[in-house]
Scaffold this motif. Structure first.
Motif, PDB file in Angstrom:
ATOM      1  N   ILE A 163      14.656 -37.239   1.663  1.00 21.41           N
ATOM      2  CA  ILE A 163      14.938 -35.805   1.585  1.00 21.41           C
ATOM      3  C   ILE A 163      16.144 -35.470   2.452  1.00 21.41           C
ATOM      4  CG2 ILE A 163      14.012 -33.489   1.939  1.00 21.41           C
ATOM      5  CD1 ILE A 163      11.210 -34.651   1.649  1.00 21.41           C
ATOM      6  N   ASP A 164      17.127 -34.821   1.846  1.00 21.16           N
ATOM      7  CA  ASP A 164      18.351 -34.452   2.555  1.00 21.16           C
ATOM      8  C   ASP A 164      18.351 -32.943   2.818  1.00 21.16           C
ATOM      9  OD1 ASP A 164      20.843 -34.068   3.569  1.00 21.16           O
ATOM     10  OD2 ASP A 164      21.945 -34.778   1.817  1.00 21.16           O
ATOM     11  N   HIS A 165      17.859 -32.548   3.986  1.00 19.60           N
ATOM     12  CA  HIS A 165      17.758 -31.120   4.305  1.00 19.60           C
ATOM     13  C   HIS A 165      19.119 -30.491   4.603  1.00 19.60           C
ATOM     14  CE1 HIS A 165      13.380 -30.752   4.321  1.00 19.60           C
ATOM     15  NE2 HIS A 165      13.322 -31.933   4.919  1.00 19.60           N
ATOM     16  N   GLU A 166      20.140 -31.327   4.775  1.00 13.94           N
ATOM     17  CA  GLU A 166      21.472 -30.798   5.049  1.00 13.94           C
ATOM     18  C   GLU A 166      22.124 -30.259   3.777  1.00 13.94           C
ATOM     19  OE1 GLU A 166      22.844 -30.477   8.061  1.00 13.94           O
ATOM     20  OE2 GLU A 166      20.925 -31.207   8.851  1.00 13.94           O
ATOM     21  N   ASN A 167      21.674 -30.756   2.636  1.00 14.93           N
ATOM     22  CA  ASN A 167      22.236 -30.317   1.359  1.00 14.93           C
ATOM     23  C   ASN A 167      21.146 -29.626   0.534  1.00 14.93           C
ATOM     24  OD1 ASN A 167      25.054 -31.364   1.354  1.00 14.93           O
ATOM     25  ND2 ASN A 167      24.015 -33.322   1.672  1.00 14.93           N
ATOM     26  N   MET A 168      21.244 -28.314   0.440  1.00 18.12           N
ATOM     27  CA  MET A 168      20.259 -27.511  -0.283  1.00 18.12           C
ATOM     28  C   MET A 168      20.847 -27.054  -1.619  1.00 18.12           C
ATOM     29  SD  MET A 168      17.768 -27.502   1.948  1.00 18.12           S
ATOM     30  CE  MET A 168      16.642 -26.167   1.483  1.00 18.12           C
ATOM     31  N   LYS A 169      19.989 -26.865  -2.587  1.00 18.96           N
ATOM     32  CA  LYS A 169      20.428 -26.407  -3.899  1.00 18.96           C
ATOM     33  C   LYS A 169      19.415 -25.407  -4.447  1.00 18.96           C
ATOM     34  CE  LYS A 169      18.176 -30.182  -6.447  1.00 18.96           C
ATOM     35  NZ  LYS A 169      18.383 -31.292  -7.404  1.00 18.96           N
ATOM     36  N   PRO A 170      19.852 -24.506  -5.341  1.00 19.42           N
ATOM     37  CA  PRO A 170      18.909 -23.542  -5.928  1.00 19.42           C
ATOM     38  C   PRO A 170      18.005 -24.211  -6.952  1.00 19.42           C
ATOM     39  CG  PRO A 170      21.079 -23.290  -6.902  1.00 19.42           C
ATOM     40  CD  PRO A 170      21.240 -24.294  -5.799  1.00 19.42           C
ATOM     41  N   LEU A 171      16.916 -23.538  -7.273  1.00 23.17           N
ATOM     42  CA  LEU A 171      16.057 -24.016  -8.350  1.00 23.17           C
ATOM     43  C   LEU A 171      16.824 -23.999  -9.678  1.00 23.17           C
ATOM     44  CD1 LEU A 171      12.678 -22.155  -7.605  1.00 23.17           C
ATOM     45  CD2 LEU A 171      13.159 -24.584  -7.273  1.00 23.17           C
TER      46      LEU A 171
END
Length: 266
Positions: A179-187
């Protein structure tokens, strides 16, 4: 057992019904007119997605919580959406603490079905490892103030909260999820959906019933519709039947009014 909070004096019932039969409403609205609507997103700092919606004096806070879990056995490559509602006692004297009552269960199911059947969220895109791990998105509806028409407010708030939700990027390396919490994306959102609710009072249908109107309705109809005008959900309430003509008229009004509701989601 009769709920004393729901007993409406006959003089009040006759007065509201008389007005509506004459194309008028107590608050001055037209029969096909919504109360004032406001919508905010990102209102809960600790939630991955959130929204607060008000329709008239009805107010709902919505939070979303994505987490990784196991898919359902019959849909191994599809993510999961689950909706829960809480009718807070401070919202209405008729709401009592304890396990969910039938109103809470109905609200959760109708909102959930409307969003799920609209295919608003591309659930296949939420699959991480088919048959093993998928994203599960929990939608929590908290009713803060109740003055009628929870259905439309719940769906509008839930859709806004889903559009506001961010999930981290994930990679699968040797069957291990990173899991990369530094890179977030929308649903993965396909299109919006809204719901329009009607109450039959006397011989007329009125949209967005207030609490006073809900308490004297003979029938209720909630219609879920997507941005592309696809009817994706219907829920009938109340003791009286509705004619085919009344249902088709409600659908026609919904097609127009849904465009007004969609504007709040932009």
């Amino acid at each position: 057992m009769v709920n004393k909070m729901n007993i409406v004096p006959e003089i009040t019932r006759k007065s509201i019904t008389h007005l509506i039969n004459n194309q008028e409403r107590v608050d001055g609205r037209a029969l096909d007119e919504y109360r004032e609507i406001s919508l905010e997103t990102g209102v809960i700092s600790k939630a991955e997605g959130s929204a607060r919606v008000k329709i008239g004096n009805t107010q709902i806070m919505v939070g979303t919580k994505p987490q990784i879990g196991e898919p359902f056995p019959d849909t191994p490559d599809v993510g999961v959406l689950m909706t829960n509602s809480e009718l807070l006692p401070m919202a209405s004297p008729s709401f009592e603490p304890g396990p969910p009552d039938e109103r809470s269960v109905e609200l959760s199911r109708v909102a959930d079905r409307c969003i799920r059947e609209s295919e608003m969220v591309d659930l296949k895109e939420l699959c991480i490892i088919p048959g093993k791990k998928v994203w599960m998105v929990f939608i929590d509806l908290h009713i803060l103030d109740y003055d009628g028409n929870l259905m439309d407010a719940a769906v509008l708030g839930a859709v806004a909260a889903l559009k506001n939700t961010m999930i981290p990027e994930v990679k699968v390396v040797d069957n291990e999820i990173i899991i990369d919490h530094e890179n977030m994306k929308p649903l993965p959102i396909r299109e919006e959906v809204v719901m329009c609710t009607f109450a039959k009072i006397g011989e007329q249908l009125v949209i967005d019933p207030s609490l006073d109107e809900e308490e004297i309705l003979s029938a209720r109809l909630s219609i879920g519709i997507t941005a592309s005008d696809k009817i994706c959900a219907m829920q009938k309430g109340g003791d009286s039947p509705l004619t085919k003509e009344e249902i088709m008229n409600a659908v026609k009004i919904t097609e127009g009014k849904s465009k007004e509701l969609m504007k709040y989601l932009e």
